[in-house]
Design a protein around this motif. Structure first.
Motif: not given
Length: 87
Positions: A12-14, A69-75
């Motif tokens: 959520a914070e990311v 990084w390709k998607v938010v999940a990677d971040i």
């Protein structure tokens, strides 16, 4: 249970930090959101995002992670690993 809550909190914070750098609103940013295709990220916005994440979470995201990084999940994964190292 605590780990799951911590992961959800980090996600959520990311998303909150990411939404500050891309035109998509917080409601449209999900773990599967693609950085380039969906959020229109460019190299400059990624640099700014890394700086914001480093400051927000008090971490240092390694450059080799950012390049994958390709998607938010990677971040989220990178932040979780870095937060784990910082503790």
């Amino acid at each position: 249970m605590k780990i799951r809550n911590a992961n959800a909190c980090i996600e959520a914070e990311v998303v909150e930090v990411v939404s500050g750098y891309f035109s998509a609103g917080r409601r449209t940013i999900e773990n599967g959101s693609r950085l380039v295709e969906d959020l229109y990220a460019d190299s400059m916005s990624l640099i700014e995002l890394v700086m914001a994440l480093n400051e927000y979470f008090h971490i240092v995201v390694p450059a080799d992670e950012v390049t994958s990084w390709k998607v938010v999940a990677d971040i989220c994964g990178s932040v979780r690993r870095c937060v784990g190292c910082a503790q």
